[in-house]
Design a protein around this motif. Structure first.
Motif, mmCIF file in Angstrom:
data_model
loop_
_atom_site.group_PDB
_atom_site.id
_atom_site.type_symbol
_atom_site.label_atom_id
_atom_site.label_comp_id
_atom_site.label_asym_id
_atom_site.label_seq_id
_atom_site.Cartn_x
_atom_site.Cartn_y
_atom_site.Cartn_z
ATOM 1 N N TYR A 1 0.855 -1.185 0.000
ATOM 2 C CA TYR A 1 0.000 0.000 0.000
ATOM 3 C C TYR A 1 0.891 1.235 0.000
ATOM 4 O O TYR A 1 1.632 1.489 0.948
ATOM 5 C CB TYR A 1 -0.920 -0.010 1.214
ATOM 6 C CG TYR A 1 -1.922 -1.143 1.208
ATOM 7 C CD1 TYR A 1 -3.032 -1.110 0.364
ATOM 8 C CD2 TYR A 1 -1.757 -2.246 2.047
ATOM 9 C CE1 TYR A 1 -3.951 -2.150 0.338
ATOM 10 C CE2 TYR A 1 -2.678 -3.292 2.035
ATOM 11 C CZ TYR A 1 -3.766 -3.231 1.181
ATOM 12 O OH TYR A 1 -4.676 -4.271 1.168
ATOM 13 N N ASP A 2 0.799 2.024 -1.079
ATOM 14 C CA ASP A 2 1.702 3.168 -1.251
ATOM 15 C C ASP A 2 1.556 4.224 -0.160
ATOM 16 O O ASP A 2 2.512 4.933 0.151
ATOM 17 C CB ASP A 2 1.451 3.831 -2.612
ATOM 18 C CG ASP A 2 1.877 2.941 -3.773
ATOM 19 O OD1 ASP A 2 2.732 2.065 -3.542
ATOM 20 O OD2 ASP A 2 1.352 3.120 -4.886
ATOM 21 N N SER A 3 0.359 4.354 0.412
ATOM 22 C CA SER A 3 0.104 5.399 1.412
ATOM 23 C C SER A 3 0.505 4.972 2.823
ATOM 24 O O SER A 3 0.358 5.741 3.769
ATOM 25 C CB SER A 3 -1.379 5.778 1.399
ATOM 26 O OG SER A 3 -2.180 4.645 1.710
ATOM 27 N N ASN B 1 2.157 -1.285 6.629
ATOM 28 C CA ASN B 1 1.813 -2.371 5.716
ATOM 29 C C ASN B 1 1.796 -3.711 6.436
ATOM 30 O O ASN B 1 0.863 -4.503 6.291
ATOM 31 C CB ASN B 1 2.814 -2.425 4.551
ATOM 32 C CG ASN B 1 2.345 -1.690 3.311
ATOM 33 O OD1 ASN B 1 1.526 -2.197 2.547
ATOM 34 N ND2 ASN B 1 2.855 -0.490 3.130
ATOM 35 N N MET C 1 8.617 4.701 3.468
ATOM 36 C CA MET C 1 7.453 4.566 2.596
ATOM 37 C C MET C 1 7.865 3.759 1.364
ATOM 38 O O MET C 1 9.041 3.759 0.989
ATOM 39 C CB MET C 1 6.947 5.945 2.170
ATOM 40 C CG MET C 1 6.517 6.839 3.324
ATOM 41 S SD MET C 1 5.126 6.184 4.280
ATOM 42 C CE MET C 1 3.777 6.374 3.083
ATOM 43 N N PRO C 2 6.913 3.067 0.731
ATOM 44 C CA PRO C 2 7.248 2.283 -0.465
ATOM 45 C C PRO C 2 7.985 3.081 -1.537
ATOM 46 O O PRO C 2 8.858 2.542 -2.227
ATOM 47 C CB PRO C 2 5.882 1.813 -0.961
ATOM 48 C CG PRO C 2 5.076 1.679 0.295
ATOM 49 C CD PRO C 2 5.519 2.844 1.154
ATOM 50 N N SER C 3 7.671 4.371 -1.672
ATOM 51 C CA SER C 3 8.325 5.210 -2.682
ATOM 52 C C SER C 3 9.815 5.399 -2.404
ATOM 53 O O SER C 3 10.581 5.802 -3.284
ATOM 54 C CB SER C 3 7.642 6.577 -2.764
ATOM 55 O OG SER C 3 7.696 7.233 -1.503
ATOM 56 N N ILE D 1 11.477 -3.645 -2.158
ATOM 57 C CA ILE D 1 10.027 -3.868 -2.198
ATOM 58 C C ILE D 1 9.727 -5.365 -2.204
ATOM 59 O O ILE D 1 8.816 -5.839 -1.516
ATOM 60 C CB ILE D 1 9.403 -3.173 -3.433
ATOM 61 C CG1 ILE D 1 9.365 -1.658 -3.205
ATOM 62 C CG2 ILE D 1 7.997 -3.707 -3.717
ATOM 63 C CD1 ILE D 1 8.921 -0.852 -4.399
#
Length: 257
Positions: free
Chosen positions: A95-97, A103, A140-142, A149
């Motif tokens: 989940y990017d957010s 997560n 964060m994933p970004s 990942i």
């Protein structure tokens, strides 16, 4: 007495309209085994896995997990089986957010009720330690690389302590070194958590490193089965074609003239 397989597919058929993708495949996974499934794009590898977890409904055939035919189960019965299964998606599916911590917390709370915050934190740290990424807990994933990942996705998969893990192209999109690291992690997870796995991959190095046994699907049917070495030495030209590029890579570039 021979031990019952933990997964068994018998005569599985699945079509989408007139497109018959699976035409009667049968396979089994023994307890503690990593089974690799190879096949060209569109051969039905992912479709078989989706049928096994109930994301797609089989047209015909038996799908037995832990000795239970899941095609006969209602929604509640199927969910009980799913609680024992982990799924590592090709794109990571984070989940990017949400941060890495969030997560993993979301997955854990969804799977196991009534956990204390201390228990949740302990299990998150253990899962991240298993993939070598404790320091990424608040990222964060970004902020993560492709390899990171994949590792976090694997941590999210193992945090529920599954008995079975399905890997969908676990090394896709990664450089050679990172892909090998993910393959090594798959082996480490199998050893630590005693999991049984199906690994769908196009990566022959991953197949060689992780597969106790390999099945090759051709046109919706199981075409060949064996260890990496057995299939590599096959006289079947179609089977040998899977190994040609890998062998060429291992030999390196030819002489310049």
């Amino acid at each position: 007495m021979k031990e019952q397989p933990i997964i068994e597919i018998k005569n599985l058929h699945k079509a989408f309209g007139k497109n018959k993708v699976l035409k009667g495949i049968s396979l089994r996974v023994n307890k503690g085994e990593d089974l690799v499934i190879l096949g060209r794009s569109g051969s039905g590898k992912s479709v078989a896995i989706k049928c096994l977890v109930g994301l797609l409904e089989a047209d015909r055939g038996k799908l037995e997990i832990f000795g239970t035919d899941i095609t006969k189960l209602n929604y509640e019965g199927l969910n009980k089986i799913r609680l024992k299964i982990g799924f590592m998606f090709q794109n990571g599916a984070l989940y990017d957010s949400m941060s890495v911590r969030e997560n993993l917390t979301f997955t854990l709370k969804h799977h196991t009720r009534h956990l204390t915050e201390e228990n949740i934190e302990q299990q998150i740290l253990e899962a991240l330690e298993s993939v070598g990424l404790q320091d990424a807990i608040d990222k964060m994933p970004s902020e993560l690389s492709g390899g990171m990942i994949k590792r976090i996705s694997l941590a999210r998969t193992i945090i529920i302590k599954p008995e079975i893990i399905f890997y969908d192209e676990p090394t896709a999109g990664l450089d050679t070194i990172t892909a090998q690291e993910i393959s090594e992690l798959i082996l480490s997870v199998q050893k630590k958590y005693k999991t049984s796995s199906i690994i769908i991959t196009h990566d022959m190095i991953c197949a060689k490193m992780t597969g106790n046994r390999i099945i090759i699907i051709k046109e919706g049917l199981v075409h060949a089965e064996g260890t990496y070495e057995e299939l590599e030495n096959s006289t079947d030209p179609w089977v040998k074609s899977f190994f040609f590029a890998t062998n060429q890579y291992a030999m390196g570039p030819g002489p310049t003239v």
